[in-house]
Design a protein around this motif. Structure first.
Motif, PDB file in Angstrom:
ATOM      1  N   LEU A  38       0.827  -1.208   0.000  1.00  0.00           N
ATOM      2  CA  LEU A  38       0.000   0.000   0.000  1.00  0.00           C
ATOM      3  C   LEU A  38       0.861   1.258   0.000  1.00  0.00           C
ATOM      4  CD1 LEU A  38      -2.884   1.139   0.119  1.00  0.00           C
ATOM      5  CD2 LEU A  38      -2.694   1.072   2.606  1.00  0.00           C
ATOM      6  N   LEU A  39       1.897   1.262   0.815  1.00  0.00           N
ATOM      7  CA  LEU A  39       2.801   2.417   0.874  1.00  0.00           C
ATOM      8  C   LEU A  39       3.467   2.657  -0.473  1.00  0.00           C
ATOM      9  CD1 LEU A  39       4.125   4.550   2.744  1.00  0.00           C
ATOM     10  CD2 LEU A  39       5.934   2.871   3.131  1.00  0.00           C
ATOM     11  N   LEU A  41       2.334   1.640  -3.421  1.00  0.00           N
ATOM     12  CA  LEU A  41       1.320   2.066  -4.392  1.00  0.00           C
ATOM     13  C   LEU A  41       1.011   3.554  -4.265  1.00  0.00           C
ATOM     14  CD1 LEU A  41      -1.205  -0.898  -4.305  1.00  0.00           C
ATOM     15  CD2 LEU A  41       0.072  -0.100  -6.292  1.00  0.00           C
ATOM     16  N   LEU A  42       0.961   4.033  -3.033  1.00  0.00           N
ATOM     17  CA  LEU A  42       0.629   5.444  -2.823  1.00  0.00           C
ATOM     18  C   LEU A  42       1.780   6.393  -3.143  1.00  0.00           C
ATOM     19  CD1 LEU A  42      -1.384   5.165   0.517  1.00  0.00           C
ATOM     20  CD2 LEU A  42      -2.276   5.548  -1.790  1.00  0.00           C
ATOM     21  N   SER A  43       3.015   5.908  -3.011  1.00  0.00           N
ATOM     22  CA  SER A  43       4.147   6.818  -3.163  1.00  0.00           C
ATOM     23  C   SER A  43       5.022   6.551  -4.383  1.00  0.00           C
ATOM     24  CB  SER A  43       5.022   6.742  -1.907  1.00  0.00           C
ATOM     25  OG  SER A  43       5.597   5.460  -1.787  1.00  0.00           O
ATOM     26  N   SER A  44       4.670   5.608  -5.220  1.00  0.00           N
ATOM     27  CA  SER A  44       5.572   5.228  -6.304  1.00  0.00           C
ATOM     28  C   SER A  44       5.843   6.371  -7.279  1.00  0.00           C
ATOM     29  CB  SER A  44       5.029   4.014  -7.051  1.00  0.00           C
ATOM     30  OG  SER A  44       3.790   4.320  -7.643  1.00  0.00           O
ATOM     31  N   ASN A  64       4.265  -0.074  -9.530  1.00  0.00           N
ATOM     32  CA  ASN A  64       2.933  -0.376  -8.993  1.00  0.00           C
ATOM     33  C   ASN A  64       2.546  -1.829  -9.234  1.00  0.00           C
ATOM     34  OD1 ASN A  64       2.403   2.122  -7.910  1.00  0.00           O
ATOM     35  ND2 ASN A  64       1.330   2.879  -9.703  1.00  0.00           N
TER      36      ASN A  64
END
Length: 173
Positions: A38-39, A41-44, A64
């Motif tokens: 999740l981290l 995916l949110l910050s890629s 992702n």
């Protein structure tokens, strides 16, 4: 993956609580894998643009794809540890062949259809095949039990929290 190595001594202790410890550690591995996924995916996009610049922003899409399959790679690393505890090293070799075959075949098919994205998907799918389908095909009951109960350990606190919340709401009404 390092968390698995950190707690490895706990699952090597031979006693009646060993399976329970394996379920709990499996739940921890699943939670860490999901959190990292999740981290990432949110910050890629932010990470790729900050570190490499906007010229490489398309590679965040590939990152992702890898993030989506990250929990399976975490479980793959954990599974090798408890297979060794139960002296089933031969199955590791069989799983390696299955994983290689899945990676090779899906890379050819998806790579030719989708290019670099297809190869990223094939890498993730090989982990899914190795961690979910291979134990079913080779009838590894203990491994399936540990995976299932680890997911139950992850979901049980959520279920209990939901039950407590519903009971509190009903008490206030």
């Amino acid at each position: 993956v390092e968390s698995v190595n950190f707690f490895y001594h706990k699952i090597c202790e031979k006693n009646e609580n060993q399976l329970r410890r394996m379920y709990s550690l499996g739940a921890l591995v699943i939670l860490i894998g999901l959190s990292c996924s999740l981290l990432l995916l949110l910050s890629s996009y932010f990470l790729i643009n900050t570190i490499y610049g906007s010229d490489f922003s398309k590679s965040a899409y590939i990152l992702n794809i890898f993030a989506i399959f990250m929990p399976f790679s975490f479980w793959y690393a954990y599974r090798k540890k408890f297979i060794v505890v139960y002296n089933k090293e031969k199955i590791v070799f069989i799983y390696s062949i299955v994983t290689f075959s899945a990676l090779f075949l899906t890379s050819i098919v998806l790579g030719s259809l989708l290019g670099v994205s297809g190869v990223a998907y094939s890498t993730g799918l090989s982990f899914v095949i190795s961690t979910i389908f291979a134990p079913l095909v080779f009838k590894q009951k203990l491994e399936i039990e540990i995976l299932f109960n680890s997911f139950v350990h992850v979901l049980l606190p959520i279920r209990l929290a939901k039950k407590n919340l519903i009971s509190r709401i009903q008490q206030t009404i």
